[in-house]
Design a protein around this motif. Structure first.
Motif, PDB file in Angstrom:
ATOM      1  N   GLY A  34       0.791  -1.229   0.000  1.00 45.90           N
ATOM      2  CA  GLY A  34       0.000   0.000   0.000  1.00 45.90           C
ATOM      3  C   GLY A  34       0.817   1.270   0.000  1.00 45.90           C
ATOM      4  N   THR A  35       2.133   1.172  -0.094  1.00 43.13           N
ATOM      5  CA  THR A  35       2.970   2.363  -0.081  1.00 43.13           C
ATOM      6  C   THR A  35       2.594   3.307  -1.207  1.00 43.13           C
ATOM      7  N   TYR A  36       2.352   2.756  -2.409  1.00 46.92           N
ATOM      8  CA  TYR A  36       2.084   3.621  -3.543  1.00 46.92           C
ATOM      9  C   TYR A  36       0.658   4.152  -3.558  1.00 46.92           C
ATOM     10  N   GLU A  37      -0.207   3.631  -2.687  1.00 47.07           N
ATOM     11  CA  GLU A  37      -1.512   4.279  -2.548  1.00 47.07           C
ATOM     12  C   GLU A  37      -1.323   5.622  -1.859  1.00 47.07           C
ATOM     13  N   GLU A  38      -0.307   5.689  -1.020  1.00 45.41           N
ATOM     14  CA  GLU A  38      -0.017   6.926  -0.307  1.00 45.41           C
ATOM     15  C   GLU A  38       0.886   7.850  -1.117  1.00 45.41           C
ATOM     16  N   LEU A  39       1.811   7.265  -1.849  1.00 45.71           N
ATOM     17  CA  LEU A  39       2.785   8.038  -2.612  1.00 45.71           C
ATOM     18  C   LEU A  39       2.907   7.481  -4.020  1.00 45.71           C
ATOM     19  N   SER A  40       3.060   8.379  -4.992  1.00 44.43           N
ATOM     20  CA  SER A  40       3.364   7.928  -6.347  1.00 44.43           C
ATOM     21  C   SER A  40       4.850   7.558  -6.399  1.00 44.43           C
ATOM     22  N   VAL A  41       5.247   6.864  -7.446  1.00 42.43           N
ATOM     23  CA  VAL A  41       6.655   6.507  -7.603  1.00 42.43           C
ATOM     24  C   VAL A  41       7.527   7.773  -7.636  1.00 42.43           C
ATOM     25  N   PRO A  42       7.172   8.812  -8.417  1.00 47.16           N
ATOM     26  CA  PRO A  42       8.002  10.022  -8.400  1.00 47.16           C
ATOM     27  C   PRO A  42       8.057  10.683  -7.017  1.00 47.16           C
ATOM     28  N   GLN A  43       6.956  10.618  -6.271  1.00 50.18           N
ATOM     29  CA  GLN A  43       6.977  11.202  -4.934  1.00 50.18           C
ATOM     30  C   GLN A  43       7.919  10.425  -4.019  1.00 50.18           C
ATOM     31  N   PHE A  44       7.871   9.105  -4.099  1.00 45.37           N
ATOM     32  CA  PHE A  44       8.774   8.296  -3.291  1.00 45.37           C
ATOM     33  C   PHE A  44      10.224   8.556  -3.693  1.00 45.37           C
ATOM     34  N   ARG A  45      10.469   8.624  -4.997  1.00 44.97           N
ATOM     35  CA  ARG A  45      11.828   8.909  -5.482  1.00 44.97           C
ATOM     36  C   ARG A  45      12.284  10.297  -5.039  1.00 44.97           C
ATOM     37  N   THR A  46      11.339  11.232  -4.958  1.00 44.98           N
ATOM     38  CA  THR A  46      11.659  12.578  -4.473  1.00 44.98           C
ATOM     39  C   THR A  46      12.136  12.524  -3.032  1.00 44.98           C
ATOM     40  N   LEU A  47      11.402  11.801  -2.188  1.00 43.50           N
ATOM     41  CA  LEU A  47      11.811  11.681  -0.784  1.00 43.50           C
ATOM     42  C   LEU A  47      13.198  11.049  -0.673  1.00 43.50           C
ATOM     43  N   ALA A  48      13.439   9.991  -1.436  1.00 42.29           N
ATOM     44  CA  ALA A  48      14.734   9.311  -1.388  1.00 42.29           C
ATOM     45  C   ALA A  48      15.858  10.238  -1.872  1.00 42.29           C
ATOM     46  N   PHE A  49      15.601  10.997  -2.937  1.00 43.31           N
ATOM     47  CA  PHE A  49      16.606  11.923  -3.464  1.00 43.31           C
ATOM     48  C   PHE A  49      16.930  12.999  -2.434  1.00 43.31           C
ATOM     49  N   LEU A  50      15.899  13.559  -1.814  1.00 40.31           N
ATOM     50  CA  LEU A  50      16.127  14.622  -0.833  1.00 40.31           C
ATOM     51  C   LEU A  50      16.773  14.099   0.441  1.00 40.31           C
ATOM     52  N   ASP A  51      16.560  12.833   0.731  1.00 43.21           N
ATOM     53  CA  ASP A  51      17.251  12.230   1.869  1.00 43.21           C
ATOM     54  C   ASP A  51      18.754  12.197   1.604  1.00 43.21           C
ATOM     55  N   ARG A  52      19.130  11.898   0.368  1.00 42.29           N
ATOM     56  CA  ARG A  52      20.552  11.859  -0.017  1.00 42.29           C
ATOM     57  C   ARG A  52      21.111  13.248  -0.313  1.00 42.29           C
ATOM     58  N   ASN A  53      20.233  14.196  -0.660  1.00 44.63           N
ATOM     59  CA  ASN A  53      20.669  15.526  -1.103  1.00 44.63           C
ATOM     60  C   ASN A  53      19.868  16.631  -0.417  1.00 44.63           C
ATOM     61  N   PRO A  54      19.991  16.770   0.894  1.00 44.42           N
ATOM     62  CA  PRO A  54      19.224  17.828   1.565  1.00 44.42           C
ATOM     63  C   PRO A  54      19.612  19.200   1.032  1.00 44.42           C
ATOM     64  N   GLY A  55      18.614  20.037   0.827  1.00 37.38           N
ATOM     65  CA  GLY A  55      18.877  21.373   0.303  1.00 37.38           C
ATOM     66  C   GLY A  55      18.988  21.429  -1.200  1.00 37.38           C
ATOM     67  N   ALA A  56      18.618  20.347  -1.886  1.00 41.36           N
ATOM     68  CA  ALA A  56      18.673  20.331  -3.353  1.00 41.36           C
ATOM     69  C   ALA A  56      17.679  21.345  -3.920  1.00 41.36           C
ATOM     70  N   SER A  57      17.956  21.777  -5.125  1.00 41.89           N
ATOM     71  CA  SER A  57      17.065  22.724  -5.800  1.00 41.89           C
ATOM     72  C   SER A  57      15.980  21.970  -6.564  1.00 41.89           C
ATOM     73  N   LEU A  58      14.971  22.684  -6.958  1.00 41.84           N
ATOM     74  CA  LEU A  58      13.906  22.115  -7.781  1.00 41.84           C
ATOM     75  C   LEU A  58      14.463  21.635  -9.116  1.00 41.84           C
ATOM     76  N   SER A  59      15.416  22.364  -9.674  1.00 38.86           N
ATOM     77  CA  SER A  59      16.042  21.958 -10.944  1.00 38.86           C
ATOM     78  C   SER A  59      16.801  20.647 -10.792  1.00 38.86           C
TER      79      SER A  59
END
Length: 157
Positions: free
Chosen positions: A38-63
Motif C-alpha cells: 500500500g505504499t504507492y496508494e499513499e505516494l506515487s513513484v516520483p513522490q517516493f523517489r523525491t523523498l529518497a533523493f532529498l534524503d541523499r541531497n538535503p537542500g537540493a534545488s527544484l532543478s
C-alpha cells in the motif's frame, strides 16, 4: 597482451550486461512489494523517489530534483507541492539566490521514507535468508563494489 585486453573487455561487457539485467528486475520487485503493502496508494513513484533523493541531497534545488526524476521543472514543482501539503517536504527560498527553491525532508517525510525502506529491506532479507552465508557475502561484496563504482560518476547522487 592484446588478447588479455580483449578478454578483460569481454568480462567487463558480460558483467555490465548482468548489472543491466539485474537492476531493473530488482527495482520492479521493490516497487511491486511497496505496491502490495500500500505504499504507492499513499505516494506515487516520483513522490517516493523525491523523498529518497532529498534524503541523499538535503537542500537540493527544484532543478536538481527535476533532473533526477527526468521531468520538467513544472512537473517536479507540482510533485513537490503535494509533498509539501502532506508535510513531507519543506520548500523555502535560497537565502542568497532569490529565484532558487531549496528542498529538504521534514521529520515526517524522513520517518515515512525510513518506515517504507525498513519494510522492504525486511522482505528482501527474508528472501536472502535461503542463501548460504558465502552467497550472501558474495552479493554484499558485489553490491559494495557496484556502489563504489557508481558513486564516483557525476550525476549519480
Amino acid at each position: 597482451m592484446g588478447s588479455r585486453k580483449l578478454t578483460r573487455k569481454k568480462v567487463s561487457d558480460n558483467c555490465a550486461a548482468r548489472v543491466m539485467e539485474a537492476v531493473p528486475m530488482i527495482m520492479r520487485f521493490i516497487r511491486a512489494d511497496m505496491r502490495a503493502r500500500g505504499t504507492y496508494e499513499e505516494l506515487s513513484v516520483p513522490q517516493f523517489r523525491t523523498l529518497a533523493f532529498l534524503d541523499r541531497n538535503p537542500g537540493a534545488s527544484l532543478s536538481e530534483l527535476a533532473e533526477h526524476l527526468g521531468v520538467t521543472r513544472a512537473t517536479a514543482s507540482a510533485n513537490t507541492e503535494r509533498l509539501v501539503q502532506r508535510q513531507f517536504i519543506d520548500r523555502c527560498d535560497h537565502p542568497e539566490e532569490r529565484r532558487r527553491v531549496v528542498l529538504k525532508l521534514t521529520e515526517t517525510g524522513k520517518e515515512h521514507l525510513q518506515t517504507n525502506r525498513a519494510q522492504t529491506r525486511k522482505y528482501i532479507a527474508n528472501l536472502l535468508g535461503s542463501l548460504t552465508d558465502d552467497e550472501i557475502n558474495q552479493i554484499e561484496q558485489g553490491m559494495t563494489l557496484l556502489k563504489q563504482v557508481f558513486e564516483q560518476q557525476p550525476g549519480t547522487r
